[in-house]
Design a protein around this motif. Structure first.
Motif, PDB file in Angstrom:
ATOM      1  N   UNK A  91       0.797  -1.291  -0.062  1.00 14.79           N
ATOM      2  CA  UNK A  91      -0.006   0.126  -0.098  1.00 14.79           C
ATOM      3  C   UNK A  91       1.051   1.162  -0.051  1.00 14.79           C
ATOM      4  N   UNK A  92       0.505   2.121  -0.862  1.00 16.25           N
ATOM      5  CA  UNK A  92       1.232   3.341  -0.863  1.00 16.25           C
ATOM      6  C   UNK A  92       0.426   4.661  -1.058  1.00 16.25           C
ATOM      7  N   UNK A  93       0.556   5.592  -0.247  1.00 18.56           N
ATOM      8  CA  UNK A  93      -0.276   6.843  -0.265  1.00 18.56           C
ATOM      9  C   UNK A  93       0.332   8.132  -0.699  1.00 18.56           C
ATOM     10  N   UNK A  94      -0.164   8.978  -0.881  1.00 17.90           N
ATOM     11  CA  UNK A  94       0.515  10.401  -1.274  1.00 17.90           C
ATOM     12  C   UNK A  94       1.760  11.015  -0.627  1.00 17.90           C
ATOM     13  N   UNK A  95       1.804  10.700   0.715  1.00 14.05           N
ATOM     14  CA  UNK A  95       2.847  11.064   1.571  1.00 14.05           C
ATOM     15  C   UNK A  95       4.107   9.977   1.323  1.00 14.05           C
ATOM     16  N   UNK A  96       5.356  10.809   1.501  1.00 14.85           N
ATOM     17  CA  UNK A  96       6.682  10.096   1.430  1.00 14.85           C
ATOM     18  C   UNK A  96       6.702   9.024   2.299  1.00 14.85           C
ATOM     19  N   UNK A  97       6.140   9.087   3.690  1.00 18.04           N
ATOM     20  CA  UNK A  97       6.449   7.977   4.180  1.00 18.04           C
ATOM     21  C   UNK A  97       5.014   7.136   4.488  1.00 18.04           C
ATOM     22  N   UNK A 213      -7.179   1.645  -6.292  1.00 19.03           N
ATOM     23  CA  UNK A 213      -7.059   3.029  -5.573  1.00 19.03           C
ATOM     24  C   UNK A 213      -8.145   3.275  -4.853  1.00 19.03           C
ATOM     25  N   UNK A 214      -7.626   3.569  -3.571  1.00 18.02           N
ATOM     26  CA  UNK A 214      -8.934   3.920  -2.577  1.00 18.02           C
ATOM     27  C   UNK A 214      -8.741   5.383  -2.351  1.00 18.02           C
ATOM     28  N   UNK A 215      -9.844   6.300  -2.459  1.00 17.33           N
ATOM     29  CA  UNK A 215      -9.871   7.705  -2.118  1.00 17.33           C
ATOM     30  C   UNK A 215     -10.792   7.873  -0.892  1.00 17.33           C
ATOM     31  N   UNK A 216     -10.083   8.991  -0.185  1.00 12.46           N
ATOM     32  CA  UNK A 216     -10.920   9.201   1.024  1.00 12.46           C
ATOM     33  C   UNK A 216     -10.647  10.557   1.290  1.00 12.46           C
ATOM     34  N   UNK A 217     -11.835  11.339   1.712  1.00 11.13           N
ATOM     35  CA  UNK A 217     -11.990  12.793   2.079  1.00 11.13           C
ATOM     36  C   UNK A 217     -11.811  12.754   3.453  1.00 11.13           C
ATOM     37  N   UNK A 218     -11.010  13.522   4.018  1.00 14.40           N
ATOM     38  CA  UNK A 218     -10.766  13.904   5.275  1.00 14.40           C
ATOM     39  C   UNK A 218     -11.809  14.965   5.928  1.00 14.40           C
ATOM     40  N   UNK A 219     -12.814  14.354   6.639  1.00 10.53           N
ATOM     41  CA  UNK A 219     -13.881  15.323   7.169  1.00 10.53           C
ATOM     42  C   UNK A 219     -13.566  16.450   7.888  1.00 10.53           C
ATOM     43  N   UNK A 220     -12.222  16.285   8.416  1.00  6.14           N
ATOM     44  CA  UNK A 220     -11.850  17.329   9.545  1.00  6.14           C
ATOM     45  C   UNK A 220     -10.860  18.392   8.650  1.00  6.14           C
ATOM     46  N   UNK A 221     -10.642  18.151   7.517  1.00  2.00           N
ATOM     47  CA  UNK A 221      -9.889  19.115   6.615  1.00  2.00           C
ATOM     48  C   UNK A 221     -10.684  20.155   6.009  1.00  2.00           C
ATOM     49  N   UNK A 222     -10.465  21.449   6.509  1.00  2.00           N
ATOM     50  CA  UNK A 222     -11.345  22.435   6.036  1.00  2.00           C
ATOM     51  C   UNK A 222     -10.914  22.841   4.437  1.00  2.00           C
ATOM     52  N   UNK A 223      -9.678  22.409   3.969  1.00  2.00           N
ATOM     53  CA  UNK A 223      -9.567  22.489   2.505  1.00  2.00           C
ATOM     54  C   UNK A 223     -10.031  21.367   1.744  1.00  2.00           C
ATOM     55  N   UNK A 224     -10.841  20.401   2.515  1.00  7.41           N
ATOM     56  CA  UNK A 224     -11.726  19.240   1.615  1.00  7.41           C
ATOM     57  C   UNK A 224     -10.612  18.394   0.763  1.00  7.41           C
ATOM     58  N   UNK A 225      -9.334  18.254   1.212  1.00  7.24           N
ATOM     59  CA  UNK A 225      -8.396  17.597   0.372  1.00  7.24           C
ATOM     60  C   UNK A 225      -8.927  15.868   0.414  1.00  7.24           C
ATOM     61  N   UNK A 226      -8.400  15.273  -0.579  1.00  9.09           N
ATOM     62  CA  UNK A 226      -8.687  13.986  -0.784  1.00  9.09           C
ATOM     63  C   UNK A 226      -7.397  13.100  -0.703  1.00  9.09           C
ATOM     64  N   UNK A 227      -7.661  11.872  -0.032  1.00  8.10           N
ATOM     65  CA  UNK A 227      -6.434  11.412   0.334  1.00  8.10           C
ATOM     66  C   UNK A 227      -6.394  10.123  -0.821  1.00  8.10           C
ATOM     67  N   UNK A 228      -5.511   9.682  -1.542  1.00 12.36           N
ATOM     68  CA  UNK A 228      -5.597   8.638  -2.385  1.00 12.36           C
ATOM     69  C   UNK A 228      -4.440   7.442  -1.943  1.00 12.36           C
ATOM     70  N   UNK A 229      -5.062   6.321  -2.162  1.00  9.07           N
ATOM     71  CA  UNK A 229      -3.867   5.246  -1.555  1.00  9.07           C
ATOM     72  C   UNK A 229      -4.102   4.237  -2.575  1.00  9.07           C
TER      73      UNK A 229
END
Length: 289
Positions: A91-97, A213-229
């Motif tokens: 599994x690999x997300x958008x972040x480096x780690x 690919x799994x996409x998930x929206x962070x409900x606590x993020x005011x910028x409504x960013x989407x995390x993809x894994x």
């Protein structure tokens, strides 16, 4: 004569636990690695197959020999029938780690391999090798039919061709190469290498490879960013008969061990593969195995 009774797929072959090998002069290690390679090069005669067992060096020499004989007996059991399962998930997300990899394997024998101890034959004068790394015992076991292959032993001191270009078929038989990173004890590296060869052949016969690919929206993020894994899974399970080690090669640079092996017959266990994959992708559902 004395008688005593594996993209993602590529990662499967090199994935393994790394230990800290014992230290000794490079020259001595290279000589020991060459002796081991040659020790395995014993052609089968008549109705006898060669099974080489390995053990750690102990204070009591006979205990080392007995442990090596037990490893040889396990190889005999592998020859008659061995079932294996391997699963690799990445599994690999958008972040480096944001990365995770997990590997699971298992091997099952239908019988107690120690029963073959009494059927092993070896000559204490010529069939025992003790070097700076381990103790090897070369045994012979009589079978009803020999494994017919056209493999030629790699007589050069450099890396064998089958390491660079792993075969999947030799003389109409299933073939595969197993690799193991160096462990603390050399005998554990040798054992892990030939066990990984079992998994490689099973994977070559039939494997279920899936990605998504799994996409998930962070409900606590005011910028409504989407995390993809992104994720990938390789799963294989099967049964081999006629599994036989042809040759090993010890890398003089890192002490990793490569094993070339064949199998007369291989059967994929497709139903269990599919069920296990579905169970992982749908953890809330019950899988029927």
């Amino acid at each position: 004569m004395v008688k005593y009774g594996i993209g993602v797929v590529v990662l499967l072959m090199v994935c393994g636990c790394t230990g800290s090998p014992a230290k000794d002069p490079p020259g001595e290690f290279e000589q020991a690695a060459w002796r081991e390679m040659v020790f395995f090069n014993t052609p089968s005669l008549r109705n006898e197959l060669i099974f080489v067992g390995v053990a750690s060096i102990r204070f009591n020499h006979q205990e080392s020999v007995q442990a090596a004989l037990e490893d040889a007996a396990k190889k005999v059991a592998f020859f008659y029938a061995v079932e294996g399962m391997l699963e690799y998930r990445e599994e690999k997300g958008l972040g480096f780690l944001d990365y995770n990899a997990e590997r699971k394997t298992s091997l099952n024998l239908a019988q107690d391999y120690l029963q073959y101890l009494e059927a092993l034959e070896y000559d204490p004068e010529t069939d025992i090798l003790v070097d700076e790394l381990a103790v090897f015992v070369r045994t012979r076991h009589r079978v009803q039919k020999l494994v017919s292959h056209n493999h030629v032993f790699s007589s050069k001191t450099g890396k064998p061709q089958w390491v660079e270009n792993p075969p999947t078929n030799i003389a109409g038989l299933h073939a595969g190469v197993g690799y193991a990173n160096p462990r603390q004890y050399h005998k554990d590296t040798v054992i892990a290498s030939y066990e990984n060869a079992v998994h490689t052949i099973i994977r070559n016969i039939s494997s279920d490879v899936r990605s998504g690919v799994e996409t998930r929206k962070d409900s606590q993020d005011t910028l409504n960013s989407i995390d993809a894994k992104r994720s990938g899974t390789v799963f294989a399970q099967g049964k081999l008969t006629g599994f036989y080690v042809l040759e090993i090669w010890v890398d003089p640079k890192n002490r990793g061990v490569w094993t070339l092996a064949i199998a007369e017959e291989g059967t994929a266990i497709v139903r269990e593969v599919s069920a296990a994959i579905e169970a992982q992708e749908n953890p809330g559902a019950e899988a029927e195995l």
